[in-house]
Write an enzyme that holds these catalytic residues in place. Structure first.
Site, PDB file in Angstrom:
ATOM      1  N   GLY A 162      44.560  13.287  17.110  1.00 18.90           N
ATOM      2  CA  GLY A 162      43.961  11.956  17.257  1.00 18.90           C
ATOM      3  C   GLY A 162      43.116  11.565  16.058  1.00 18.90           C
ATOM      4  CB  CYS A 163      40.588  13.410  14.110  1.00 20.18           C
ATOM      5  SG  CYS A 163      39.457  13.651  15.501  1.00 20.18           S
ATOM      6  CB  THR A 164      45.531  13.505  11.835  1.00 15.95           C
ATOM      7  OG1 THR A 164      44.896  14.781  11.639  1.00 15.95           O
ATOM      8  CG2 THR A 164      46.518  13.241  10.716  1.00 15.95           C
TER       9      THR A 164
END
Length: 188
Positions: A77-79
Site C-alpha cells: 500500500g505504501c509503494t
C-alpha cells in the site's frame, strides 16, 4: 501482611495508576483545518542521502507543505501511494515549486534513503523513529506504525486540508489532494 492483603493493596494501587494515567485517546491531538500545524524537527532524507540539515516545519513558512504519513517503507500500500506521488509529482505537487512533500514513517533513515534511491523518489522522507511527529499529528498507532494520514499545510503554517485516512487506492483521493494543494498555493 497476608497474601490477601497484599493482593488487595496491589489491586488498589493499579486502579489508582490507571485512573491517573491519561488515556491513549486523550494523548492524541485532534487537529482541524484552520489549526496551526504543530512544529517539529526530524531527520529527513532524499535519494541523495540524509539531508545535511534536519527538516523543521517552521522553516518552510511561505510554501505549502504536504505531510504524508504512512506505515512502512516498501510495503504494498505504501509503494502504491509513494509511486503515485512520484508519477504525479509535476502535476499534483507543482514539481516542487512552492510545494514540499514529506513522506513520514517510523522507518530509519537508511531504509528510507535506500527506497528513495531504488524507486527514484524526488521528494523528502522524514525518519520519525521516535514517533513524535506521528503523535503530534494523531498518526501514531502505538504499535510501531503510522496510520495513513495526510495534511496540507498552507504558507502561513495552518492546516488547509486533512485526509484521515488517505485512501491511496482511490483516484479521487489524488484529485482532492491536488485541488487542496492548488488552493493553498493560490493557483487553479
Amino acid at each position: 501482611m497476608s497474601f490477601r492483603s497484599r493482593v488487595a493493596s496491589t489491586v488498589a494501587l493499579l486502579a489508582t495508576a490507571v485512573a491517573l494515567a491519561p488515556s491513549a485517546a486523550a494523548a492524541q491531538t485532534t487537529l482541524k483545518v484552520g489549526d496551526m500545524a504543530p512544529d517539529f524537527t526530524v531527520t529527513s532524507v532524499t535519494a541523495k542521502g540524509v539531508d545535511a540539515k534536519p527538516f523543521t516545519l517552521s522553516e518552510h513558512k511561505g510554501e505549502t507543505v504536504v505531510l504524508a504519513f504512512f506505515p512502512k517503507a516498501r510495503t504494498s500500500g505504501c509503494t502504491v501511494q509513494m509511486e503515485s506521488y512520484r508519477d504525479k509529482y509535476a502535476d499534483i505537487f507543482k514539481g516542487g515549486k512552492k510545494v514540499t512533500l514529506v513522506g513520514v514513517s517510523p522507518d530509519p533513515d537508511s531504509a528510507l534513503t535506500s527506497w528513495a534511491v531504488d524507486a527514484k523518489f524526488q521528494f523528502h522522507f522524514a525518519a520519525d523513529t521516535e514517533r513524535k511527529v506521528g503523535v503530534a499529528y494523531g498518526a501514531s498507532t502505538g504499535t510501531g506504525y503510522h496510520k495513513r494520514h495526510l495534511y496540507v499545510i498552507d504558507p502561513q503554517g495552518r492546516i488547509a486540508y486533512i485526509a484521515t485516512p488517505f485512501n491511496q487506492m482511490s483516484a479521487d483521493a489524488y484529485t482532492d489532494l491536488g485541488s487542496a494543494i492548488s488552493k493553498s498555493v493560490g493557483t487553479k
